[in-house]
Design a protein around this motif. Structure first.
Motif, PDB file in Angstrom:
ATOM      1  N   HIS A 182       0.834  -1.199   0.000  1.00 34.25           N
ATOM      2  CA  HIS A 182       0.000   0.000   0.000  1.00 34.25           C
ATOM      3  C   HIS A 182       0.873   1.255   0.000  1.00 34.25           C
ATOM      4  O   HIS A 182       0.640   2.197  -0.757  1.00 34.25           O
ATOM      5  N   GLU A 183       1.910   1.250   0.829  1.00 32.07           N
ATOM      6  CA  GLU A 183       2.770   2.434   0.901  1.00 32.07           C
ATOM      7  C   GLU A 183       3.547   2.644  -0.403  1.00 32.07           C
ATOM      8  O   GLU A 183       3.702   3.782  -0.870  1.00 32.07           O
ATOM      9  N   ALA A 184       4.035   1.549  -0.982  1.00 28.41           N
ATOM     10  CA  ALA A 184       4.798   1.680  -2.234  1.00 28.41           C
ATOM     11  C   ALA A 184       3.935   2.330  -3.304  1.00 28.41           C
ATOM     12  O   ALA A 184       4.355   3.267  -3.998  1.00 28.41           O
ATOM     13  N   GLU A 185       2.701   1.827  -3.427  1.00 29.30           N
ATOM     14  CA  GLU A 185       1.801   2.397  -4.431  1.00 29.30           C
ATOM     15  C   GLU A 185       1.475   3.856  -4.120  1.00 29.30           C
ATOM     16  O   GLU A 185       1.510   4.723  -5.006  1.00 29.30           O
ATOM     17  N   SER A 186       1.212   4.125  -2.841  1.00 25.65           N
ATOM     18  CA  SER A 186       0.836   5.480  -2.447  1.00 25.65           C
ATOM     19  C   SER A 186       1.993   6.463  -2.675  1.00 25.65           C
ATOM     20  O   SER A 186       1.799   7.578  -3.172  1.00 25.65           O
ATOM     21  N   ASN A 187       3.223   6.036  -2.357  1.00 25.68           N
ATOM     22  CA  ASN A 187       4.381   6.911  -2.611  1.00 25.68           C
ATOM     23  C   ASN A 187       4.545   7.194  -4.099  1.00 25.68           C
ATOM     24  O   ASN A 187       4.823   8.326  -4.501  1.00 25.68           O
ATOM     25  N   LEU A 188       4.368   6.156  -4.926  1.00 22.62           N
ATOM     26  CA  LEU A 188       4.498   6.359  -6.375  1.00 22.62           C
ATOM     27  C   LEU A 188       3.411   7.300  -6.892  1.00 22.62           C
ATOM     28  O   LEU A 188       3.671   8.195  -7.698  1.00 22.62           O
ATOM     29  N   ARG A 189       2.185   7.095  -6.411  1.00 19.85           N
ATOM     30  CA  ARG A 189       1.091   7.971  -6.853  1.00 19.85           C
ATOM     31  C   ARG A 189       1.395   9.413  -6.470  1.00 19.85           C
ATOM     32  O   ARG A 189       1.141  10.341  -7.247  1.00 19.85           O
ATOM     33  N   HIS A 190       1.927   9.603  -5.263  1.00 20.60           N
ATOM     34  CA  HIS A 190       2.215  10.955  -4.804  1.00 20.60           C
ATOM     35  C   HIS A 190       3.385  11.565  -5.581  1.00 20.60           C
ATOM     36  O   HIS A 190       3.313  12.711  -6.044  1.00 20.60           O
ATOM     37  N   LEU A 191       4.449  10.803  -5.757  1.00 28.22           N
ATOM     38  CA  LEU A 191       5.649  11.338  -6.432  1.00 28.22           C
ATOM     39  C   LEU A 191       5.357  11.721  -7.874  1.00 28.22           C
ATOM     40  O   LEU A 191       5.847  12.742  -8.363  1.00 28.22           O
ATOM     41  N   LEU A 192       4.572  10.903  -8.575  1.00 32.20           N
ATOM     42  CA  LEU A 192       4.372  11.104 -10.006  1.00 32.20           C
ATOM     43  C   LEU A 192       3.041  11.789 -10.333  1.00 32.20           C
ATOM     44  O   LEU A 192       2.813  12.168 -11.481  1.00 32.20           O
ATOM     45  N   GLY A 193       2.171  11.923  -9.318  1.00 32.66           N
ATOM     46  CA  GLY A 193       0.846  12.490  -9.597  1.00 32.66           C
ATOM     47  C   GLY A 193       0.005  11.552 -10.443  1.00 32.66           C
ATOM     48  O   GLY A 193      -0.540  11.952 -11.479  1.00 32.66           O
ATOM     49  N   ILE A 194      -0.090  10.296 -10.006  1.00 29.78           N
ATOM     50  CA  ILE A 194      -0.846   9.298 -10.779  1.00 29.78           C
ATOM     51  C   ILE A 194      -2.294   9.313 -10.303  1.00 29.78           C
ATOM     52  O   ILE A 194      -2.558   9.127  -9.115  1.00 29.78           O
ATOM     53  N   SER A 195      -3.217   9.502 -11.219  1.00 30.84           N
ATOM     54  CA  SER A 195      -4.632   9.560 -10.825  1.00 30.84           C
ATOM     55  C   SER A 195      -5.210   8.153 -10.694  1.00 30.84           C
ATOM     56  O   SER A 195      -4.596   7.175 -11.106  1.00 30.84           O
ATOM     57  N   ASP A 196      -6.435   8.088 -10.144  1.00 24.29           N
ATOM     58  CA  ASP A 196      -7.101   6.796  -9.982  1.00 24.29           C
ATOM     59  C   ASP A 196      -7.520   6.179 -11.315  1.00 24.29           C
ATOM     60  O   ASP A 196      -7.948   5.021 -11.345  1.00 24.29           O
ATOM     61  N   ASP A 197      -7.423   6.940 -12.395  1.00 23.47           N
ATOM     62  CA  ASP A 197      -7.695   6.351 -13.712  1.00 23.47           C
ATOM     63  C   ASP A 197      -6.641   5.318 -14.087  1.00 23.47           C
ATOM     64  O   ASP A 197      -6.820   4.569 -15.042  1.00 23.47           O
ATOM     65  N   TYR A 198      -5.560   5.314 -13.341  1.00 27.31           N
ATOM     66  CA  TYR A 198      -4.462   4.391 -13.637  1.00 27.31           C
ATOM     67  C   TYR A 198      -4.307   3.368 -12.503  1.00 27.31           C
ATOM     68  O   TYR A 198      -4.404   3.716 -11.328  1.00 27.31           O
ATOM     69  N   ALA A 199      -4.043   2.121 -12.903  1.00 27.16           N
ATOM     70  CA  ALA A 199      -3.657   1.100 -11.930  1.00 27.16           C
ATOM     71  C   ALA A 199      -2.140   1.111 -11.790  1.00 27.16           C
ATOM     72  O   ALA A 199      -1.423   1.420 -12.754  1.00 27.16           O
ATOM     73  N   VAL A 200      -1.664   0.780 -10.593  1.00 27.98           N
ATOM     74  CA  VAL A 200      -0.220   0.657 -10.341  1.00 27.98           C
ATOM     75  C   VAL A 200       0.029  -0.764  -9.845  1.00 27.98           C
ATOM     76  O   VAL A 200      -0.569  -1.181  -8.841  1.00 27.98           O
ATOM     77  N   VAL A 201       0.859  -1.525 -10.548  1.00 23.89           N
ATOM     78  CA  VAL A 201       1.132  -2.906 -10.112  1.00 23.89           C
ATOM     79  C   VAL A 201       2.621  -3.196 -10.118  1.00 23.89           C
ATOM     80  O   VAL A 201       3.404  -2.571 -10.838  1.00 23.89           O
ATOM     81  N   PHE A 202       2.973  -4.200  -9.305  1.00 25.75           N
ATOM     82  CA  PHE A 202       4.357  -4.647  -9.176  1.00 25.75           C
ATOM     83  C   PHE A 202       4.446  -6.063  -9.742  1.00 25.75           C
ATOM     84  O   PHE A 202       3.713  -6.952  -9.316  1.00 25.75           O
ATOM     85  N   LEU A 203       5.337  -6.248 -10.712  1.00 26.25           N
ATOM     86  CA  LEU A 203       5.428  -7.512 -11.446  1.00 26.25           C
ATOM     87  C   LEU A 203       6.848  -8.068 -11.368  1.00 26.25           C
ATOM     88  O   LEU A 203       7.768  -7.384 -10.946  1.00 26.25           O
ATOM     89  N   GLN A 204       7.003  -9.315 -11.811  1.00 27.28           N
ATOM     90  CA  GLN A 204       8.334  -9.900 -11.964  1.00 27.28           C
ATOM     91  C   GLN A 204       8.705  -9.959 -13.450  1.00 27.28           C
ATOM     92  O   GLN A 204       7.889  -9.685 -14.312  1.00 27.28           O
ATOM     93  N   GLY A 205       9.934 -10.365 -13.737  1.00 26.57           N
ATOM     94  CA  GLY A 205      10.337 -10.672 -15.110  1.00 26.57           C
ATOM     95  C   GLY A 205      11.017  -9.549 -15.860  1.00 26.57           C
ATOM     96  O   GLY A 205      11.446  -9.734 -16.998  1.00 26.57           O
ATOM     97  N   GLY A 206      11.127  -8.366 -15.237  1.00 25.68           N
ATOM     98  CA  GLY A 206      11.855  -7.271 -15.871  1.00 25.68           C
ATOM     99  C   GLY A 206      11.151  -6.732 -17.106  1.00 25.68           C
ATOM    100  O   GLY A 206      10.044  -7.152 -17.460  1.00 25.68           O
ATOM    101  N   SER A 207      11.808  -5.791 -17.762  1.00 29.60           N
ATOM    102  CA  SER A 207      11.243  -5.250 -18.998  1.00 29.60           C
ATOM    103  C   SER A 207      11.100  -6.339 -20.042  1.00 29.60           C
ATOM    104  O   SER A 207      10.182  -6.294 -20.868  1.00 29.60           O
ATOM    105  N   SER A 208      11.988  -7.326 -20.041  1.00 32.37           N
ATOM    106  CA  SER A 208      11.934  -8.356 -21.086  1.00 32.37           C
ATOM    107  C   SER A 208      10.607  -9.096 -21.073  1.00 32.37           C
ATOM    108  O   SER A 208      10.104  -9.479 -22.131  1.00 32.37           O
ATOM    109  N   LEU A 209      10.026  -9.312 -19.899  1.00 26.86           N
ATOM    110  CA  LEU A 209       8.705  -9.950 -19.883  1.00 26.86           C
ATOM    111  C   LEU A 209       7.637  -8.966 -20.372  1.00 26.86           C
ATOM    112  O   LEU A 209       6.697  -9.353 -21.071  1.00 26.86           O
ATOM    113  N   GLN A 210       7.816  -7.689 -20.076  1.00 25.62           N
ATOM    114  CA  GLN A 210       6.867  -6.685 -20.582  1.00 25.62           C
ATOM    115  C   GLN A 210       6.909  -6.603 -22.106  1.00 25.62           C
ATOM    116  O   GLN A 210       5.879  -6.360 -22.746  1.00 25.62           O
TER     117      GLN A 210
END
Lengths: 364, 364
Positions: B52-80
């Protein structure tokens, strides 16, 4: 005993105290490089040596021949649930077969069914996942892509015996929760995989041991990162690997190999631990129920209940007061669960057994 | 200065000393739980609070609105590189377009081409990846699934300016190597993703910020772990996440938010650092070549060469003698590279600049 030594969590599980100490030092500065392990490049000579040692320790501990590749991956077992059928199902004339023997193996087969047609070779759901089948007695087509099973079901506390006789169908085992707890015979398998967060280190790395002859079956055109050949040909360094998790895994395998003295010695310790806990539970069989049928009881995870949510919760509170943590049952089954992974000491299990006896004496 | 503070590695990159200290303590025992962070369950209240804190800090630092989801994944950019076309290409009438502006963006587009048809909107290979295009001037079909680019090319040391005007095609950015180095406008993007091992913590976790309206495009039947909706609906806790990496990421975002004072403050520091190094290199322009054309120089990665392998290697040795590490160029380009990620201090960059001037004075 320290708080960490009384952590019976189902995973991420406890780590040996000696390894926590080494890890702390490595975060300040690795003895070999003078730099923090968290700032080490995955292309450094140091990390290549770590990858080499991790593989070499695993080959030595398990007796893995050069016919098998050993790779370190990300994404946990859940990514393997997809990658295995993507890689190995297309070339076979009959679909892969799945043994649904508990929460995790049922999940593996449901995920495979999103990738390709599958067969269910055995299903224990109707009997509440309390028993396991004899794999040799299953009616599995010889032309099946593979037979998949989970060697230890963490939620229900069920464990298959060690497999000593090869099947005539490629056998694929998710050993996430009993990997490195005892010797196994890799040559009985076409593939073994295990994620880290039980006996192998912190969450974020998965080991796969793959019979190289199986690689011919991989279809062309898969995304590179989902093709096992990519990781094998790049020696687990295709994209940035989870350097820290692999470093801790290396420390763990070093500890197993040189401090514990190998997997037979580890097995002796694990047998002593599970015997101690099951003896205590059996002596309380008027008020405690072990979920698994006796023959299939797991040495790694002991799922049990006082048969009453209030009593289970009262025991959690009593245990916590003595510094015993991580005894909550899996959310899908409820009740209580003690996970006896490698890092949990016999002394810790004795403490838990005494706490159980005392609680039953006073409260039940 | 400590050895860790003079680590200019391209990634995994250095971490701030204060965070290394907290991490060491957490490996012994978290202040909140008394247990090692390496033994904490991903289902614990503690870890849910960390997520919860990680997401909240990111939302605050970057100004991410609720229109966007924030998720933490594995696999690096290569999986993306695989997941993004698997999720977002199928529903569009025209294929996704890719900007090939360096080693990493070319890799992203090659991987996408394994998943679906793609278009190359711009390619800088012929000119040696020294320039970047103006994204607004590209001829991209409005009906394209998306336009993909990499905001900072670590190998060649190229960086796009911050994007202030929305395109009429969904924009997807791999910001792995300049994420959190300066403010950006998330609302300009349909998706931003970044793996950890630059400004965000240790390797093994990837952040994705996804416009929720894009989720409707995801085809049914993907393996669950490769479907972004799975991770969003399970709040990044579908399968065992990399608990340790997410914990350190939380400490980093806390540090950026409360100690540094936000991304504008971080940008000021980063501008000062890159100016210091480029000024030194420009003053040596008779013997040093910076790879990127001036207009597209990266603030994060400075790729340069003395134009002679022996001189580059001699400088690596001289730097190492002063405790300066991680200056080897990427294996695909050679030469030298200094990565100036957030944790590298202005003082460390001044030390490097002085070492460069002294070396040129003595040896060239």
């Amino acid at each position: 005993m320290t708080p960490n030594s009384l952590n019976f969590s189902g995973g991420p599980g406890a780590l040996p105290e000696a390894i926590l100490l080494q890890t702390r030092q490595a975060i300040a500065a690795l003895p070999e490089t003078g730099l923090s392990v968290l700032g080490m490049s995955h292309r450094s000579d140091w990390f290549n040596a770590i990858l080499h040692e991790a593989e070499s320790n695993l080959r030595h501990l398990l007796g893995i021949s050069d016919d098998y590749a050993v790779v370190f991956l990300q994404g946990g077992s859940s990514l393997q649930f997809a990658m295995i059928p993507m890689n190995f199902a297309a070339a076979a004339s009959a679909p892969p077969e799945y043994v649904n023997a508990g929460y995790w193996s049922a999940k593996a087969s449901a995920e495979a069914a999103r990738v390709c047609p599958t067969q269910i070779a055995w299903d224990g759901r109707a009997s509440g996942y309390r028993q396991l089948p004899d794999l040799r007695a299953l009616d599995v087509a010889r032309s099946s892509a593979y037979l998949h099973y989970v060697s230890n079901e963490t939620v229900e506390g069920l464990q298959f015996p060690v497999f000593e006789e090869a099947l005539d169908v490629p056998l694929v085992a998710d050993m996430s929760s009993d990997f490195l707890s005892k010797p196994v015979r890799p040559d009985m398998y076409s593939m073994i995989y295990a994620h880290a967060q039980k006996n192998l280190g912190p969450a974020g790395v998965t080991v796969a041991i793959i019979d190289r002859s199986l690689l011919e079956r991989i279809p062309d055109g898969l995304p590179s990162i989902l093709d096992f050949r990519t990781h094998i040909s790049h020696r687990s360094n295709y994209n940035t690997p989870p350097v820290f998790a692999i470093y801790v895994l290396t420390l763990i395998t070093r500890w197993l190999r040189f401090d514990i003295g190998g997997l037979s010695a580890m097995q002796d310790i694990n047998e002593r631990k599970s015997r101690c806990l099951y003896d205590a539970l059996d002596s309380l069989d008027d008020c405690v129920t072990v979920h698994a049928d006796r023959r299939w009881r797991s040495q790694m995870n002991v799922a049990f209940t006082f048969g009453d949510t209030r009593l289970d919760e009262a025991f959690l509170v009593a245990a916590r007061e003595q510094g015993i943590a991580g005894l909550e049952g899996h959310r899908s089954l409820g009740g209580l669960r003690a996970s006896l992974y490698n890092a949990v000491t016999p002394q810790a299990v004795e403490t838990l057994a005494r706490a159980l006896m005392a609680f039953a004496d006073e409260r039940v």
